[in-house]
Design a protein around this motif. Structure first.
Motif, PDB file in Angstrom:
ATOM      1  N   GLY A   1      -1.237  10.034 -10.187  1.00 10.51           N
ATOM      2  CA  GLY A   1      -2.422   9.767  -9.383  1.00 10.51           C
ATOM      3  C   GLY A   1      -2.142   9.368  -7.957  1.00 10.51           C
ATOM      4  O   GLY A   1      -3.092   9.058  -7.216  1.00 10.51           O
ATOM      5  N   GLU A   2      -0.891   9.367  -7.532  1.00  6.66           N
ATOM      6  CA  GLU A   2      -0.574   8.957  -6.167  1.00  6.66           C
ATOM      7  C   GLU A   2      -1.149   9.954  -5.155  1.00  6.66           C
ATOM      8  O   GLU A   2      -1.002  11.167  -5.301  1.00  6.66           O
ATOM      9  CB  GLU A   2       0.938   8.821  -5.992  1.00  6.66           C
ATOM     10  CG  GLU A   2       1.357   8.451  -4.593  1.00  6.66           C
ATOM     11  CD  GLU A   2       0.563   7.269  -4.058  1.00  6.66           C
ATOM     12  OE1 GLU A   2       0.134   7.343  -2.900  1.00  6.66           O
ATOM     13  OE2 GLU A   2       0.361   6.289  -4.799  1.00  6.66           O
TER      14      GLU A   2
ATOM     15  N   PRO B   1       0.828  -1.218   0.000  1.00  3.27           N
ATOM     16  CA  PRO B   1       0.000   0.000   0.000  1.00  3.27           C
ATOM     17  C   PRO B   1       0.859   1.264   0.000  1.00  3.27           C
ATOM     18  O   PRO B   1       1.930   1.312   0.608  1.00  3.27           O
ATOM     19  CB  PRO B   1      -0.805  -0.119   1.302  1.00  3.27           C
ATOM     20  CG  PRO B   1      -0.805  -1.573   1.627  1.00  3.27           C
ATOM     21  CD  PRO B   1       0.511  -2.102   1.126  1.00  3.27           C
ATOM     22  N   SER B   2       0.366   2.286  -0.678  1.00  5.35           N
ATOM     23  CA  SER B   2       1.137   3.520  -0.808  1.00  5.35           C
ATOM     24  C   SER B   2       1.332   4.218   0.530  1.00  5.35           C
ATOM     25  O   SER B   2       2.330   4.920   0.729  1.00  5.35           O
ATOM     26  CB  SER B   2       0.434   4.463  -1.792  1.00  5.35           C
ATOM     27  OG  SER B   2      -0.883   4.772  -1.336  1.00  5.35           O
ATOM     28  N   ILE B   3       0.405   4.024   1.468  1.00  8.55           N
ATOM     29  CA  ILE B   3       0.537   4.676   2.765  1.00  8.55           C
ATOM     30  C   ILE B   3       1.775   4.172   3.490  1.00  8.55           C
ATOM     31  O   ILE B   3       2.391   4.896   4.279  1.00  8.55           O
ATOM     32  CB  ILE B   3      -0.738   4.439   3.613  1.00  8.55           C
ATOM     33  CG1 ILE B   3      -0.702   5.261   4.896  1.00  8.55           C
ATOM     34  CG2 ILE B   3      -0.907   2.960   3.911  1.00  8.55           C
ATOM     35  CD1 ILE B   3      -0.753   6.720   4.684  1.00  8.55           C
ATOM     36  N   VAL B   4       2.186   2.934   3.222  1.00 10.30           N
ATOM     37  CA  VAL B   4       3.392   2.383   3.844  1.00 10.30           C
ATOM     38  C   VAL B   4       4.624   3.115   3.337  1.00 10.30           C
ATOM     39  O   VAL B   4       5.502   3.527   4.116  1.00 10.30           O
ATOM     40  CB  VAL B   4       3.499   0.870   3.577  1.00 10.30           C
ATOM     41  CG1 VAL B   4       4.810   0.324   4.126  1.00 10.30           C
ATOM     42  CG2 VAL B   4       2.321   0.126   4.174  1.00 10.30           C
ATOM     43  N   TYR B   5       4.707   3.306   2.024  1.00  5.90           N
ATOM     44  CA  TYR B   5       5.816   4.063   1.464  1.00  5.90           C
ATOM     45  C   TYR B   5       5.829   5.493   2.022  1.00  5.90           C
ATOM     46  O   TYR B   5       6.886   6.022   2.382  1.00  5.90           O
ATOM     47  CB  TYR B   5       5.713   4.117  -0.055  1.00  5.90           C
ATOM     48  CG  TYR B   5       6.046   2.835  -0.759  1.00  5.90           C
ATOM     49  CD1 TYR B   5       7.353   2.500  -1.056  1.00  5.90           C
ATOM     50  CD2 TYR B   5       5.039   1.955  -1.163  1.00  5.90           C
ATOM     51  CE1 TYR B   5       7.669   1.319  -1.724  1.00  5.90           C
ATOM     52  CE2 TYR B   5       5.335   0.773  -1.824  1.00  5.90           C
ATOM     53  CZ  TYR B   5       6.651   0.466  -2.101  1.00  5.90           C
ATOM     54  OH  TYR B   5       6.955  -0.701  -2.758  1.00  5.90           O
TER      55      TYR B   5
ATOM     56  N   ILE C   1       7.670   8.389  -4.468  1.00  6.11           N
ATOM     57  CA  ILE C   1       6.683   7.970  -5.471  1.00  6.11           C
ATOM     58  C   ILE C   1       7.377   7.247  -6.623  1.00  6.11           C
ATOM     59  O   ILE C   1       6.828   6.300  -7.197  1.00  6.11           O
ATOM     60  CB  ILE C   1       5.885   9.188  -5.972  1.00  6.11           C
ATOM     61  CG1 ILE C   1       5.039   9.770  -4.836  1.00  6.11           C
ATOM     62  CG2 ILE C   1       4.985   8.805  -7.137  1.00  6.11           C
ATOM     63  CD1 ILE C   1       4.349  11.063  -5.186  1.00  6.11           C
ATOM     64  N   GLY C   2       8.597   7.674  -6.963  1.00  6.63           N
ATOM     65  CA  GLY C   2       9.343   6.982  -8.011  1.00  6.63           C
ATOM     66  C   GLY C   2       9.637   5.540  -7.641  1.00  6.63           C
ATOM     67  O   GLY C   2       9.497   4.630  -8.472  1.00  6.63           O
ATOM     68  N   PHE C   3      10.036   5.305  -6.397  1.00 10.59           N
ATOM     69  CA  PHE C   3      10.279   3.935  -5.958  1.00 10.59           C
ATOM     70  C   PHE C   3       8.972   3.145  -5.860  1.00 10.59           C
ATOM     71  O   PHE C   3       8.968   1.925  -6.042  1.00 10.59           O
ATOM     72  CB  PHE C   3      11.001   3.929  -4.612  1.00 10.59           C
ATOM     73  CG  PHE C   3      12.478   4.139  -4.735  1.00 10.59           C
ATOM     74  CD1 PHE C   3      13.295   3.140  -5.230  1.00 10.59           C
ATOM     75  CD2 PHE C   3      13.054   5.351  -4.392  1.00 10.59           C
ATOM     76  CE1 PHE C   3      14.663   3.327  -5.367  1.00 10.59           C
ATOM     77  CE2 PHE C   3      14.423   5.558  -4.519  1.00 10.59           C
ATOM     78  CZ  PHE C   3      15.226   4.541  -5.015  1.00 10.59           C
ATOM     79  N   MET C   4       7.865   3.827  -5.609  1.00  6.33           N
ATOM     80  CA  MET C   4       6.563   3.154  -5.619  1.00  6.33           C
ATOM     81  C   MET C   4       6.197   2.708  -7.028  1.00  6.33           C
ATOM     82  O   MET C   4       5.636   1.621  -7.215  1.00  6.33           O
ATOM     83  CB  MET C   4       5.479   4.096  -5.092  1.00  6.33           C
ATOM     84  CG  MET C   4       5.515   4.326  -3.605  1.00  6.33           C
ATOM     85  SD  MET C   4       4.239   5.483  -3.115  1.00  6.33           S
ATOM     86  CE  MET C   4       2.822   4.743  -3.880  1.00  6.33           C
TER      87      MET C   4
ATOM     88  N   ILE D   1       3.694  13.055   3.091  1.00  5.28           N
ATOM     89  CA  ILE D   1       5.013  13.692   3.047  1.00  5.28           C
ATOM     90  C   ILE D   1       4.909  15.204   2.896  1.00  5.28           C
ATOM     91  O   ILE D   1       5.611  15.965   3.574  1.00  5.28           O
ATOM     92  CB  ILE D   1       5.844  13.094   1.895  1.00  5.28           C
ATOM     93  CG1 ILE D   1       6.136  11.619   2.174  1.00  5.28           C
ATOM     94  CG2 ILE D   1       7.150  13.860   1.715  1.00  5.28           C
ATOM     95  CD1 ILE D   1       6.820  10.899   1.035  1.00  5.28           C
ATOM     96  N   LEU D   2       4.042  15.675   2.002  1.00  7.45           N
ATOM     97  CA  LEU D   2       3.976  17.097   1.700  1.00  7.45           C
ATOM     98  C   LEU D   2       3.109  17.833   2.715  1.00  7.45           C
ATOM     99  O   LEU D   2       2.308  17.247   3.438  1.00  7.45           O
ATOM    100  CB  LEU D   2       3.407  17.312   0.295  1.00  7.45           C
ATOM    101  CG  LEU D   2       4.267  16.802  -0.856  1.00  7.45           C
ATOM    102  CD1 LEU D   2       3.506  16.952  -2.165  1.00  7.45           C
ATOM    103  CD2 LEU D   2       5.580  17.562  -0.924  1.00  7.45           C
TER     104      LEU D   2
END
Length: 359
Positions: free
Chosen positions: A278-279, A180-184, A215-218, A286-287
């Motif tokens: 779309g992330e 999940p993106s929230i983990v990253y 986001i790039g690593f995601m 982060i932001l």
């Protein structure tokens, strides 16, 4: 006598086939009526949605056992029509909700306003420029990470790595794509963010640079997986022919494998870019939430907000024109992703013509 018996059998068989076809058509019609009724009841807020759905399930279950072929065709047709209908309704709803924002601020003003204030919910003054700039910068940074590393990883897995290593790395990459993106975002905020704040002496928490890298690593696993599939589909005869002519492995990969698989590789990169655009959660974590442009504008270590993080952070308290402006941000995202999709199809068609000798 045997001729009469054979004719009778053929007649009965034809009648049975006609009856089965008629029964299959009847099941399809009833199932379609139930589904349309459920959809109409849902749109009109009527209490018949569940009964219609139960009727659809019951008729489909009966048809699956009694007229399986006709029922399967009906279900595939319903799935296709439902997909197109739902996407069309979502698109219409997003544009409909965004219309008041474009009408109130004006399309040009909303998309190009640079005068202060850029975003004020009390005076209903809005500008999507900071949101679009934040999205653009994070997407470029993410692409600079995902594209080269993704293609290199795909080449390594498909062309260089031994079979045992490939069987370990490829499933691992696909598992990474499912995190999940929230983990990253949480790892980026709790581990990388304090480090960058200390080492680069940043004024506040979060930066476009950090968001873009995370986001790039995601997006990297998606790019690697799609590009690797495209590279693996290159015919072995083409690579063997290149090696037989005296080319090295690297020359074969550079001059034969990559150009042949370029349409699939570019599709993987564009999919990664689409995920970067779309992330939502990683960028939101982060932001910051201040709708301002970095000063100076090219400062990648500055802080602003993206289109998706603005929607995620503000929709809970938004109403009226504020909510309409968030839908306008959704329209910008929709148009951008659609443009990327068209570009991907153009690149694929161009490469097919080029590789086919019809430039």
């Amino acid at each position: 006598m045997s001729q009469v018996t054979e004719d009778d059998q053929l007649t009965r068989l034809q009648e049975a086939l006609d009856g089965a076809a008629t029964g299959g058509i009847a099941v399809s019609v009833v199932a379609g009526v139930c589904l349309v009724g459920a959809f109409a009841s849902f749109l009109l807020s009527m209490p018949f949605t569940v009964p219609f759905l139960l009727g659809f399930v019951g008729v489909t279950a009966y048809g699956w056992f009694a007229h399986q072929a006709e029922t399967a065709r009906t279900l595939m047709f319903v799935a296709t029509v439902s997909t197109v209908t739902v996407l069309g309704l979502i698109t219409f709803y997003v544009f409909l909700e965004a219309a008041p924002a474009f009408a109130n601020m004006g399309v040009v003003e909303l998309l190009t306003r640079l005068e202060q204030p850029l975003w004020n919910t009390e005076t209903h003054v809005y500008s999507l420029v900071p949101l679009m700039w934040g999205t653009f910068v994070t997407t470029v940074l993410a692409t600079l990470v995902a594209a080269p590393f993704g293609v290199a990883g795909a080449l390594f897995i498909s062309e260089i790595a031994p079979r045992t290593v490939r069987e370990i790395i490829k499933p691992a990459v696909e598992v990474l794509a499912g995190i999940p993106s929230i983990v990253y975002g949480f790892i980026g905020f709790t581990v990388l963010n304090p480090y960058m704040t200390e080492k680069f002496l940043l004024a506040g928490q979060g930066s476009l640079f950090l968001a873009g890298i995370v986001i790039g690593f995601m997006a990297l696993p998606t790019t690697v997986s799609v590009a690797e599939d495209a590279i693996a589909s290159v015919p072995e005869s083409m690579k063997s022919g290149s090696l037989a002519l005296g080319s090295t492995d690297w020359q074969t990969m550079k001059s034969v494998t990559l150009p042949t698989a370029l349409s699939g590789v570019s599709a993987g990169i564009l999919l990664g870019v689409g995920r970067a655009i779309g992330e939502t959660m990683a960028a939101t974590v982060i932001l910051g939430t201040v709708v301002e442009l970095p000063d100076p504008l090219y400062d990648v270590f500055g802080n602003t907000i993206t289109l998706t993080s603005a929607i995620a952070a503000q929709y809970g308290s938004a109403f009226g024109l504020h909510m309409n402006t968030l839908f306008a941000a959704g329209v910008v995202l929709f148009v951008t992703v659609m443009g990327l999709s068209i570009a991907a199809q153009y690149v694929e068609a161009r490469m097919q013509r080029k590789l086919g000798g019809d430039v």
